[in-house]
Design a protein around this motif. Structure first.
Motif, short mmCIF file in Angstrom:
data_model
loop_
_atom_site.label_atom_id
_atom_site.label_comp_id
_atom_site.label_asym_id
_atom_site.label_seq_id
_atom_site.Cartn_x
_atom_site.Cartn_y
_atom_site.Cartn_z
N GLY A 387 1.98 -5.74 23.18
CA GLY A 387 0.57 -5.87 22.83
C GLY A 387 0.41 -6.65 21.55
N PRO A 388 -0.80 -7.18 21.29
CA PRO A 388 -1.00 -8.02 20.11
C PRO A 388 -0.83 -7.26 18.80
CG PRO A 388 -3.09 -7.53 21.19
CD PRO A 388 -2.01 -7.03 22.10
N VAL A 389 -0.31 -7.95 17.81
CA VAL A 389 -0.19 -7.38 16.46
C VAL A 389 -1.58 -7.36 15.83
CG1 VAL A 389 0.75 -7.74 14.15
CG2 VAL A 389 2.16 -8.27 16.17
N TRP A 390 -1.91 -6.25 15.20
CA TRP A 390 -3.23 -6.18 14.52
C TRP A 390 -3.13 -5.78 13.06
CZ3 TRP A 390 -4.91 -1.40 12.66
CH2 TRP A 390 -4.21 -0.28 13.15
N SER A 391 -1.92 -5.41 12.61
CA SER A 391 -1.82 -4.93 11.22
C SER A 391 -0.44 -5.18 10.65
CB SER A 391 -2.14 -3.43 11.19
OG SER A 391 -1.82 -2.86 9.94
N LEU A 392 -0.40 -5.54 9.37
CA LEU A 392 0.86 -5.66 8.63
C LEU A 392 0.95 -4.51 7.66
CD1 LEU A 392 3.40 -7.19 7.58
CD2 LEU A 392 1.87 -8.45 6.04
N THR A 393 1.94 -3.64 7.87
CA THR A 393 2.17 -2.53 6.94
C THR A 393 3.49 -2.75 6.24
OG1 THR A 393 3.34 -1.15 8.55
CG2 THR A 393 0.94 -0.96 8.51
N SER A 394 3.70 -2.04 5.16
CA SER A 394 4.96 -2.24 4.43
C SER A 394 5.25 -1.08 3.51
CB SER A 394 4.88 -3.54 3.60
OG SER A 394 3.85 -3.44 2.64
N GLY A 395 6.51 -0.95 3.16
CA GLY A 395 6.95 0.01 2.16
C GLY A 395 8.00 -0.66 1.30
N THR A 396 7.55 -1.23 0.18
CA THR A 396 8.44 -2.03 -0.68
C THR A 396 8.10 -1.79 -2.14
OG1 THR A 396 6.99 -3.95 -0.94
CG2 THR A 396 8.29 -3.87 1.09
N SER A 397 8.76 -2.54 -2.99
CA SER A 397 8.43 -2.56 -4.42
C SER A 397 6.99 -3.06 -4.61
CB SER A 397 9.37 -3.52 -5.15
OG SER A 397 9.11 -4.85 -4.70
N ASP A 398 6.47 -2.89 -5.82
CA ASP A 398 5.11 -3.38 -6.11
C ASP A 398 5.04 -4.90 -5.93
OD1 ASP A 398 4.38 -0.82 -6.64
OD2 ASP A 398 4.45 -1.04 -8.84
N GLU A 399 6.06 -5.60 -6.40
CA GLU A 399 6.06 -7.06 -6.24
C GLU A 399 6.06 -7.43 -4.76
OE1 GLU A 399 9.59 -9.02 -7.63
OE2 GLU A 399 8.66 -11.01 -7.59
N GLY A 400 6.87 -6.69 -3.99
CA GLY A 400 6.91 -6.92 -2.55
C GLY A 400 5.57 -6.67 -1.90
N THR A 401 4.87 -5.63 -2.35
CA THR A 401 3.55 -5.31 -1.80
C THR A 401 2.56 -6.45 -2.06
OG1 THR A 401 3.95 -2.96 -2.05
CG2 THR A 401 1.65 -3.65 -1.88
N ASN A 424 6.45 3.31 6.28
CA ASN A 424 6.24 3.95 7.58
C ASN A 424 7.47 3.80 8.47
OD1 ASN A 424 6.12 1.30 8.11
ND2 ASN A 424 4.25 1.39 9.33
N GLY A 425 8.60 3.49 7.86
CA GLY A 425 9.86 3.56 8.60
C GLY A 425 10.39 2.26 9.14
N GLY A 426 9.54 1.29 9.38
CA GLY A 426 10.03 -0.03 9.79
C GLY A 426 10.41 -0.13 11.25
N GLY A 427 10.26 0.96 12.01
CA GLY A 427 10.67 0.96 13.41
C GLY A 427 11.81 1.94 13.61
N PRO A 428 11.98 2.47 14.82
CA PRO A 428 12.96 3.55 15.05
C PRO A 428 14.36 3.22 14.53
CG PRO A 428 11.62 3.19 17.02
CD PRO A 428 11.22 2.14 16.03
N ILE A 430 15.29 1.29 12.33
CA ILE A 430 15.36 1.00 10.90
C ILE A 430 15.41 2.29 10.09
CG2 ILE A 430 14.23 -0.29 9.01
CD1 ILE A 430 15.35 -2.02 11.35
N ILE A 431 15.11 3.42 10.74
CA ILE A 431 15.06 4.70 10.03
C ILE A 431 16.32 4.97 9.19
CG2 ILE A 431 15.01 7.24 10.34
CD1 ILE A 431 13.03 6.75 12.68
N PRO A 432 17.53 4.80 9.78
CA PRO A 432 18.73 5.10 8.96
C PRO A 432 18.84 4.20 7.73
CG PRO A 432 19.28 5.00 11.29
CD PRO A 432 17.88 4.49 11.16
N LEU A 433 18.34 2.98 7.82
CA LEU A 433 18.36 2.09 6.66
C LEU A 433 17.28 2.50 5.66
CD1 LEU A 433 18.83 -1.32 8.54
CD2 LEU A 433 20.59 0.10 7.44
N ALA A 434 16.09 2.78 6.20
CA ALA A 434 14.99 3.19 5.31
C ALA A 434 15.34 4.47 4.57
CB ALA A 434 13.71 3.36 6.13
N MET A 435 16.11 5.36 5.26
CA MET A 435 16.54 6.60 4.60
C MET A 435 17.41 6.30 3.39
SD MET A 435 17.39 8.87 8.03
CE MET A 435 18.39 10.13 7.23
#
Lengths: 495, 495
Positions: A387-401, A424-428, A430-435
């Protein structure tokens, strides 16, 4: 989607006139992103990757020969598309397969039902089980039921429904019965469990999917299945959490069949069903992650990791789950690879094995590449259909944001807003990396219809809209390029 | 449909103000028709009849125990609803059933396909068949292929597609491959035949349906299968037309699986498939027609016959085919039966057995009631799902045509126009009666989506829209009442 893409293309042509460069993204890099977006909307490389995978490999259950064929296919595909450092990182895993299943109503109105085993289900005795149904409106009703012996010699049925939500937020609540109903049923002495499929359609397809069996994860990664362990510890402190597997059969019926059970129950009738299933664990097999790269021109040790998962459930060709993701990230990276100038950082595409059965490839990747995880400056997976992308989310440093705020303004003509700026985890996968603190982003797709197809035999190539797909490729190409061509520090300093 | 029904209801309230009575329909009878329409839009009796049939009987293959249960159910249902002269007219029939089937691609890309046996299919040898596919784009290509031995040791595959048409007019052309591909394949020495499903959906459901096997009809009715006999005589004059049955397995694959075969063929690859099927004829069984009446108050020997078929295919609960018809004609007749004054003529509801396997109940009815056929002054069947009625067609005397013109003006607020005034058969099970000159009408339904579900496992109760269904009941109640309460001569004088 055609209309939106067409208007997006028009906007792109004039976008330079409005571009505001506030410093984090160079004008040159932004111009390249816009060019990639236009090419993404026109390119069919990613779409053809999905066609090829779903046609020439087909279904690819984790640990099966078909999944091994998918790895061979992926190596050849990446090589032909000009990627570098193409490699397979194999890992061992416990293998479960489905086999035949028969479920029918014996009394009061004999008829066959359409059912499928849940991943991790045990087999029935060889001659099947004939048992009365113990009907529960919801998972919570089952969880809160007294253990008074009333479920002995019954098959538990759990009926609650999933709602369709654009974000997919209906999945978590509905999925509790798939994850844990077997535990509650088994703890009360039931002979088996049947659930209304976790899905949003009204077709005669049962939805499979993994039960939460800590063992499936613990074999390869120790004790990562924290959600299950937490649940067990709070609700069933006497369980052995090291290797819990269901000893009872657990199956899902399609929505129309669930309606049928519900209607008969509503008549005040006692249902008796006969269930026969041969599903079960079959020892250890090999899976693997397939990796390919576009080496960075200035900072090759810094990695933007994008992924999708290569395995699928066995009953369909896994077009939206997750052939689409494979095609989207490959198609986007391929467009970047075709540029005359490589990005500053390395782009690493990882096609994870054995996602469906417990993120086994993801945990194997994190374990096998532990020394390298700190070099991943940003990571994301595409695993929510086409389905079409409708949003860009992120969890990074302030500069990255701030950087990704600018990125969103560049991809806005594709119909994409800026979403949450919290992890928000980056995708299933990616969870072990995000952890471990790896910064993440997601290009959130419209999942209104995703759970119509999810984990059913109906997840086939015809379900992918080429225009929606192209919008995904365009968005991924732009975001990945911009991140990889920057020197922004996405990682948080205190991690 | 809600909007249309709501506005229809409003129109009905004021319809008397505009009523033009030109003489063939009495004002009293017209007023009753309008009252029936309002009640039909509000009543759920017919809808509940479908719910009950599909839930409490479920699938009901012609000749099976389930079809016998459906007859018991129908007798009880008619009796409880207050119908009179409720009876079963049994007949013998040849019994075919499906059993298990497995179809998979062996080369070049091993994977399972979703297939179902066509009605009348033979079994494969016990160990299955492994054969190369001989690919034909269309039935015509197969029909016109030389008999040069090139199909020996092959399984024929026929790919042509059905288009979706409101009237269902796409069915006939697409259905030729289901009816006759086995004949063409067998005549050329092929080991089996696979067709793209005759259907308009893109779900993973194969569509079953009867092959044209004269034997299926000739057992009970002699040689009524004229279309098959005509075809055989023109194309295969050497065939024995008295008892032709397929000696090869014939199966349909779902649209996504047909796409898969087409894609692999388009790659230039030779496909080898393995097919295993146990389908076949199993001797003689009993079926039956269930009949119920509302006796006429003045002309009880004159009969308005309305029907639907009670049997369904075995893989679904037959909600749209033809549970809907059962509910629509029963619900309409029940509303008339509740009136304080019966119509002048008798209304006879016939639920035909064994329609799917060759109109066997219809031919049995015509044979068993031969002496009574001349008393049927008008006949029709509802057997095209539960979509809204949009047209009233008829094939009657001139007086009957004028009368039905007036009838249409009364039901026009339901969104129904006047259609063809030439004989269009009255519905499948009415054909044997129409062949003997019985006048017919049809309330033509919107079939745009009908062939998405037709003959698939997905034909279940949830697919029926209650508002569309109620519009059908309203239209049937009005038309049947008006015809039965009149003394118009629908029969043609020269017949």
């Amino acid at each position: 989607m055609l209309v939106r893409v067409a208007s997006a293309a028009c906007l792109l042509l004039s976008a330079n006139a409005f571009a505001q460069n506030d410093g984090l993204i160079s004008e040159e890099s932004a111009a390249t992103a816009r060019e990639l977006m236009e090419r993404g909307l026109d390119s069919d490389i990613g779409y053809e990757v999905v066609r090829s995978l779903t046609t020439e490999v087909g279904p690819r259950l984790a640990g099966s020969e078909q999944e091994a064929r998918a790895r061979d296919w992926a190596v050849q595909m990446f090589t032909e598309l000009g990627f570098e450092n193409v490699r397979v990182e194999p890992f061992d895993m416990p293998y479960w397969n489905r086999g035949e299943i028969d479920l029918r109503i014996v009394e009061p109105f004999p008829q066959n039902l359409f059912a499928t085993a849940l991943g991790g289900s045990a087999a029935t005795p060889q001659n099947g089980l004939e048992r009365e149904i113990a009907f529960f409106d919801s998972f919570e009703d089952l969880r809160d039921a007294p253990d008074d012996g009333s479920l002995q010699d019954h098959i538990v049925y759990v009926n609650d429904r999933m709602i369709s939500v654009q974000t997919g937020a209906g999945y978590g609540p509905a999925n509790r019965k798939r994850q844990f109903a077997w535990l509650e049923a088994e703890a009360r002495g039931a002979a088996g469990v049947i659930i209304r499929s976790v899905g949003t359609d009204s077709h005669r397809f049962p939805h499979t999917g993994m039960m939460s069996t800590p063992s499936a994860r613990s074999v390869s990664v120790g004790s990562h299945s924290q959600i299950v362990i937490d649940y067990l510890e709070s609700e069933h402190p006497d369980y052995e959490t090291s290797n819990v597997r269901s000893s009872i059969p657990a199956v899902a019926v399609s929505a129309p069949d669930a309606d049928q059970i519900e209607r008969i129950h509503a008549l005040g009738e006692t249902l008796t069903v006969e269930l026969s299933a041969v599903a079960g664990w079959r020892g250890v097999r090999q899976s693997g992650n397939v990796i390919a790269e576009i080496p960075g021109r200035e900072l090759p040790d810094e990695i933007v990791l994008i992924g999708a998962h290569l395995d699928s459930w066995d009953e369909a060709t896994g077009a939206v789950d997750d052939g689409a993701g494979v095609g989207i990230v490959t198609g986007a990276a391929q467009l970047i690879g075709q540029l005359p100038r490589a990005p500053r950082r390395t782009i690493r595409v990882v096609l994870f094995g054995a996602e469906e059965v417990g993120l086994l490839g993801a945990f194997a990747y994190a374990r096998q590449n532990a020394s390298d995880v700190g070099n991943i400056i940003l990571a994301s997976e595409s695993d929510f259909g086409a389905g079409p992308v409708w949003s860009l989310t992120s969890g990074t440093s302030d500069e990255g944001t701030l950087f990704l705020d600018e990125v969103q303004s560049i991809i806005a003509p594709l119909g994409i807003i800026r979403g949450d700026r919290a992890n928000n985890g980056g995708g299933p996968d990616i969870i072990p990396l995000a952890m471990q603190g790896v910064p993440v982003f997601r290009l959130t797709q419209d999942g209104t219809d995703y759970f119509d197809l999810h984990h059913t035999p109906d997840d086939t190539f015809d379900k992918i809209d080429p225009d929606d797909f192209a919008q995904n490729v365009a968005a991924w190409a732009a975001v990945v390029w911009l991140a990889a061509d920057s020197d922004v520090e996405f990682r948080m300093q205190d991690e």
